[in-house]
Motif scaffolding. Sequence first.
Motif, PDB file in Angstrom:
ATOM      1  N   ALA A   1       0.833  -1.207   0.000  1.00 18.14           N
ATOM      2  CA  ALA A   1       0.000   0.000   0.000  1.00 18.14           C
ATOM      3  C   ALA A   1       0.864   1.252   0.000  1.00 18.14           C
ATOM      4  CB  ALA A   1      -0.931  -0.018   1.212  1.00 18.14           C
ATOM      5  N   PHE A   2       1.938   1.263   0.784  1.00 17.07           N
ATOM      6  CA  PHE A   2       2.839   2.413   0.796  1.00 17.07           C
ATOM      7  C   PHE A   2       3.494   2.624  -0.564  1.00 17.07           C
ATOM      8  CE2 PHE A   2       2.753   2.591   5.471  1.00 17.07           C
ATOM      9  CZ  PHE A   2       2.803   3.962   5.663  1.00 17.07           C
TER      10      PHE A   2
ATOM     11  N   ALA B   1       1.246   4.849  -2.659  1.00 20.78           N
ATOM     12  CA  ALA B   1       0.835   6.153  -2.136  1.00 20.78           C
ATOM     13  C   ALA B   1       1.445   7.301  -2.932  1.00 20.78           C
ATOM     14  CB  ALA B   1       1.227   6.269  -0.666  1.00 20.78           C
TER      15      ALA B   1
ATOM     16  N   MET C   1      -1.500   8.031   3.314  1.00 19.11           N
ATOM     17  CA  MET C   1      -1.891   6.659   3.617  1.00 19.11           C
ATOM     18  C   MET C   1      -2.811   6.651   4.829  1.00 19.11           C
ATOM     19  SD  MET C   1      -1.627   3.350   3.469  1.00 19.11           S
ATOM     20  CE  MET C   1      -0.212   3.089   2.424  1.00 19.11           C
TER      21      MET C   1
ATOM     22  N   THR D   1       0.542   9.954   7.055  1.00 13.65           N
ATOM     23  CA  THR D   1      -0.201   8.777   7.501  1.00 13.65           C
ATOM     24  C   THR D   1      -1.208   9.154   8.575  1.00 13.65           C
ATOM     25  OG1 THR D   1       1.483   8.254   9.160  1.00 13.65           O
ATOM     26  CG2 THR D   1       1.701   7.204   7.003  1.00 13.65           C
TER      27      THR D   1
ATOM     28  N   VAL E   1      -4.592   6.655  -0.490  1.00 13.86           N
ATOM     29  CA  VAL E   1      -4.557   5.200  -0.384  1.00 13.86           C
ATOM     30  C   VAL E   1      -5.118   4.793   0.973  1.00 13.86           C
ATOM     31  CG1 VAL E   1      -3.083   3.150  -0.264  1.00 13.86           C
ATOM     32  CG2 VAL E   1      -2.588   4.940  -1.934  1.00 13.86           C
TER      33      VAL E   1
END
Length: 338
Positions: free
Chosen positions: A163-164, A167, A171, A203, A224
Amino acid sequence: MTRLAVVPGDGIGPEVIAQALETVTALRIGIEFDVLDHINAGTFLRTGVALSEEDFTRIAGCDAVLLGAVGDPRVITPAYARGVLLSLRSRLDLYANVRPARLLHDDLSPLRDRANRGIDCVIVRENTEGLYGGSLHRMSGAEVAIDIEVSTARGVRRIVEHAFSLARRGMCMVDKSNAVPSGGALWQRIWRETAADHPNVATYHLFADVAAMRLVADPTEFDVIVTNNSFDDILSDLAAQIAGGLGTAASANVNPDTGFCLCEPVHGSAPDITGTGTANPVGAILSAALLLEHLGYGSEAKAVRSAVDRAVAAGHRTPDLGGSLTTQQAGSAVRAEL
């Protein structure tokens, strides 16, 4: 030559996949199709086999898979769907489910506030664990049902890392750690550890119910989202509706380590409109674009997405998007733009 396994599946699957394949063919990039059109509910009802070993070997021997839909009202057991889609996800270890949600046109948004309509995010789902990865059901005289959610450090770490890697701006990790503390604590710890390795990515954390609320209030805040199997299943469908409806939604099931990918539209087999010629091919065509991008055909994937945008903006739409075109006509309109 790139070889693509194609499983049209059930219901409207063969109708929309035909349009996706015509679109890929129109690009003239030499992709070879291995069509396994016998993998469907009819075969399962006749033989009891959802996916034979021979078929699995054929699929695994290709570079990627394009899947139409799995599901038929005649099949009353979950063994069929689990035997095809969940089996492929598990055996090929396609642990990352990637669901982009991007508004194709302003008038497709159900949101009242025009300033907040422009959703453009990716929801990343852990695809092999959680409640769906092997839940257990036990019934007793007291009629008790038990489902077990399993999260492993390895499973959580690799999905958060992927997922990172996607981005652009930020996130958001979603869980329900205030009510499900054990799994939540594992996700929280690994998310914090991974975030420390990506200091340039903003994040933040939300509980699943709050994330659903904020997706509707202002989806433009999200870039994301990463979460577990069951929460993502809900949030990604919500995001798809905000972006214009399930008929336009594409997805990829990926193993970033091996490079194998299975792409599929997320609308399901839609038995209520099967054979009417009204199914929307956009989700399948955009799934093909995801697949092309994954296989290294980035400019071709971008061209397909742009063609879809222009066709939709010009009003070339199926009934679910307010138009009157058939499945074939809508696919032809995209290829005309392409």
